[in-house]
Design a protein around this motif. Structure first.
Motif, PDB file in Angstrom:
ATOM      1  N   PRO A 389       0.887  -1.326   0.037  1.00 19.25           N
ATOM      2  CA  PRO A 389      -0.059   0.137   0.116  1.00 19.25           C
ATOM      3  C   PRO A 389       0.735   1.393  -0.024  1.00 19.25           C
ATOM      4  N   HIS A 390       0.491   2.290  -0.596  1.00 21.98           N
ATOM      5  CA  HIS A 390       1.215   3.526  -0.827  1.00 21.98           C
ATOM      6  C   HIS A 390       0.244   4.547  -0.498  1.00 21.98           C
ATOM      7  N   PRO A 391       0.102   4.966   0.876  1.00 14.42           N
ATOM      8  CA  PRO A 391      -0.846   5.972   1.366  1.00 14.42           C
ATOM      9  C   PRO A 391      -0.331   7.368   0.917  1.00 14.42           C
ATOM     10  N   THR A 392       1.105   7.418   1.178  1.00 12.77           N
ATOM     11  CA  THR A 392       1.585   8.800   0.662  1.00 12.77           C
ATOM     12  C   THR A 392       1.014   9.208  -0.951  1.00 12.77           C
ATOM     13  N   ALA A 393       0.956   8.310  -1.675  1.00 11.07           N
ATOM     14  CA  ALA A 393       0.343   8.752  -2.987  1.00 11.07           C
ATOM     15  C   ALA A 393      -0.861   9.140  -2.947  1.00 11.07           C
ATOM     16  N   ALA A 394      -1.853   8.524  -2.293  1.00 15.40           N
ATOM     17  CA  ALA A 394      -2.981   8.849  -2.248  1.00 15.40           C
ATOM     18  C   ALA A 394      -3.239  10.354  -1.580  1.00 15.40           C
ATOM     19  N   LYS A 395      -2.360  10.492  -0.467  1.00 18.53           N
ATOM     20  CA  LYS A 395      -2.612  11.814   0.170  1.00 18.53           C
ATOM     21  C   LYS A 395      -2.029  12.890  -0.772  1.00 18.53           C
ATOM     22  N   GLN A 396      -0.906  12.680  -1.473  1.00 20.33           N
ATOM     23  CA  GLN A 396      -0.420  13.795  -2.262  1.00 20.33           C
ATOM     24  C   GLN A 396      -1.108  14.017  -3.425  1.00 20.33           C
ATOM     25  N   ILE A 397      -1.946  13.140  -4.048  1.00 18.71           N
ATOM     26  CA  ILE A 397      -2.680  13.311  -5.013  1.00 18.71           C
ATOM     27  C   ILE A 397      -3.861  14.156  -4.804  1.00 18.71           C
ATOM     28  N   ALA A 398      -4.507  13.760  -3.614  1.00 19.42           N
ATOM     29  CA  ALA A 398      -5.845  14.447  -2.940  1.00 19.42           C
ATOM     30  C   ALA A 398      -5.378  15.896  -2.716  1.00 19.42           C
ATOM     31  N   ALA A 399      -4.349  16.058  -2.069  1.00 18.98           N
ATOM     32  CA  ALA A 399      -4.058  17.428  -2.024  1.00 18.98           C
ATOM     33  C   ALA A 399      -3.672  18.316  -3.036  1.00 18.98           C
ATOM     34  N   ALA A 400      -3.102  17.747  -4.092  1.00 16.10           N
ATOM     35  CA  ALA A 400      -2.859  18.309  -5.372  1.00 16.10           C
ATOM     36  C   ALA A 400      -4.033  18.987  -6.023  1.00 16.10           C
ATOM     37  N   CYS A 401      -5.196  17.900  -6.130  1.00 15.20           N
ATOM     38  CA  CYS A 401      -6.257  18.062  -6.860  1.00 15.20           C
ATOM     39  C   CYS A 401      -7.040  19.141  -6.047  1.00 15.20           C
ATOM     40  N   ALA A 402      -6.984  19.335  -4.792  1.00 18.79           N
ATOM     41  CA  ALA A 402      -7.735  20.280  -4.053  1.00 18.79           C
ATOM     42  C   ALA A 402      -6.956  21.439  -4.369  1.00 18.79           C
ATOM     43  N   GLU A 403      -5.918  21.677  -4.678  1.00 16.85           N
ATOM     44  CA  GLU A 403      -4.988  23.005  -4.911  1.00 16.85           C
ATOM     45  C   GLU A 403      -5.683  23.389  -6.366  1.00 16.85           C
ATOM     46  N   ARG A 404      -5.978  22.596  -7.058  1.00 12.87           N
ATOM     47  CA  ARG A 404      -6.296  23.021  -8.410  1.00 12.87           C
ATOM     48  C   ARG A 404      -7.733  22.857  -8.647  1.00 12.87           C
ATOM     49  N   GLY A 405      -8.599  22.888  -7.446  1.00 12.45           N
ATOM     50  CA  GLY A 405      -9.965  23.068  -7.489  1.00 12.45           C
ATOM     51  C   GLY A 405     -11.086  21.812  -7.720  1.00 12.45           C
ATOM     52  N   VAL A 406     -10.154  20.581  -7.304  1.00  8.98           N
ATOM     53  CA  VAL A 406     -11.189  19.447  -7.408  1.00  8.98           C
ATOM     54  C   VAL A 406     -11.105  18.742  -6.059  1.00  8.98           C
ATOM     55  N   LEU A 407     -12.072  18.415  -5.478  1.00  7.60           N
ATOM     56  CA  LEU A 407     -12.302  17.951  -4.147  1.00  7.60           C
ATOM     57  C   LEU A 407     -12.634  16.317  -4.217  1.00  7.60           C
TER      58      LEU A 407
END
Length: 447
Positions: A389-407
């Motif tokens: 499992p790669h939880p860091t990837a999931a967190k990074q992607i979610a955070a980056a999407c939020a910065e670009r306007g995607v929840l």
């Protein structure tokens, strides 16, 4: 979807830094008044929402791929729901159904008895939250069978109350430090095709059955409680045949089979309920979230003979089946029928699979793409061979999407899954734009 008129522009629009000054001001007030144990995904504060967008107090517009955790399936301000709430509140906001009953409660029960799987005599009782519904389903099963044990599954999530914490699998953050928990709860292995190797549905079910018979005793089990598609545990879709095999065995042993459809129910998976996909007919079903367009309401629906074992006064609650929430539920169901939102969920799945499907072969970090309808997920791993499992990837992607306007939201026992739960009323243009941003951020993390 052509007959849906949106009140707000269905677009991603960022006016500046996120969070903006108004959200930062509210965050300071929150820190001074709200405990840190209540966490939030986005650092912004909502001011408006419609269709597939959430607009914050600074005027930023975000694509909503979370739906308030599968609640606002018809959108956060669906016209019929808003009108029904306004009309109901004009007359009365509360009497307590146990004191002075009203038609709305009865009408919701009638609709649930009609829509849920199974051609048998049913009853429905209404509550406020998914956890409350699950607790009462267990109460009903125990009263009906005279037994105590409840079997639940790895990766399960059923709520945050004392009993439902015991039923829930994941310790942190849901259970850590909150024990002791309710007794007579036993955990069985879930069918998790991505991590089960070649184990088929019937074989996985027989593994559960053997565990129950050897470690608990079938005659001691009141209920088997399962999410037909697991939600918080990682959007795990069990192997075909797993659920029917368990249902058949439970019937033979006099065990109540409870389907927790709190997150998966009400058109989310491309059918009214996730149980429909394999044709199972639960003895009891719990529903909440998408049932009332954002108003707090939940239900237990099932076999009349099970409810008949509960004494008068044994079920209920001061706010259960609130009249305004009941009005919202009836309007929500009518909207789902009118707009055929089950079909819309299937269309969302087709769009997501078409856009995301190639990533499994292309990127080592993408372990599996899975789900049904608009209950869709990507599991991230360190590499495809080990499936670590790669939880860091999931967190990074979610955070980056939020910065670009995607929840988007993460989930999974290992924290390595991103789940996609858009409102079923999201426009194609906005959905495609949000998915494109999601894919770009997956590629960025993979690189």
């Amino acid at each position: 979807m052509s007959d849906i008129t949106y009140r707000l522009p269905q677009e991603i629009r960022l006016n500046g830094a996120v969070p903006g000054p108004r959200s930062e001001e509210l965050a300071a007030r929150r820190t001074a008044n709200v405990p840190g144990g209540v966490a939030s995904t986005l650092p912004v504060y909502a001011a408006d929402a419609d269709g597939g967008v959430i607009v914050d107090v600074d005027g930023n517009s975000f694509a909503d791929l979370g739906s308030g955790i599968a609640v606002t399936s018809v959108g956060a301000s669906a016209p019929k729901v808003v009108a029904a709430v306004q009309e109901a509140a004009t007359h009365f906001t509360h009497t307590c159904f146990m004191v002075t009953p009203y038609e709305g409660y009865v009408a919701v029960a009638e609709k649930l008895n009609e829509l849920t799987p199974g051609d048998f005599d049913k009853r429905s009782v209404l509550f406020n939250s998914g956890a409350e519904a699950v607790e009462n389903a267990v109460k009903i099963a125990r009263a009906a069978t005279g037994r105590n044990a409840v079997v639940v599954f790895d990766h399960a999530y059923h709520g945050r109350t004392n009993l439902t914490m015991a039923l829930t699998a994941k310790a942190a953050p849901y259970k850590q430090g909150f024990g002791p928990f309710a007794p007579e709860v036993y955990r069985a292995p879930m069918s998790y095709p991505y991590r089960d190797g070649e184990l088929g549905g019937k074989e996985a079910a027989n593994r559960v059955i053997e565990m129950i018979e050897k470690q608990i005793g079938a005659d001691y089990v009141a209920a088997i409680l399962i999410e037909p598609i697991q939600g918080e545990g990682g959007f795990i879709v069990p192997a075909e045949g797993f659920l029917p095999e368990l249902v058949t065995w439970a019937r033979e042993k006099g065990i109540v089979f409870i389907a927790d459809e709190v997150q998966a129910g009400f058109c989310r998976t491309g059918s009214w309920f996730a149980s429909d996909h394999e044709g199972i007919e639960p003895d009891l079903m719990t529903t909440a979230k998408g049932i009332a367009g954002g108003m707090p309401l939940s239900a237990v629906t099932g076999r009349a003979e099970l409810f008949d074992k509960v004494q008068p006064g044994g079920l209920g609650g001061t706010y259960g089946g609130n009249p305004v929430a009941c009005a919202a539920a009836l309007a929500t169901i009518e909207t789902m029928e009118e707009w055929d939102l089950s079909a819309r969920a299937r269309h969302i799945e087709e769009t997501a699979r078409e856009k995301l499907g190639s990533l499994v072969e292309e990127l080592d970090v993408v372990g599996e793409i899975r789900g049904r309808g608009a209950m869709f997920a990507v599991e991230f791993v360190s590499d495809s061979d080990s499936k670590t499992p790669h939880p860091t990837a999931a967190k990074q992607i979610a955070a980056a999407c939020a910065e670009r306007g995607v929840l988007i939201l993460t989930c999974g026992t290992y924290g390595n899954v991103v789940r996609l739960l858009p409102p079923l009323t999201i426009s194609d243009d906005l959905l495609n734009q949000a998915l494109d941003i999601f894919i770009e951020e997956i590629r960025a993390v993979a690189a």
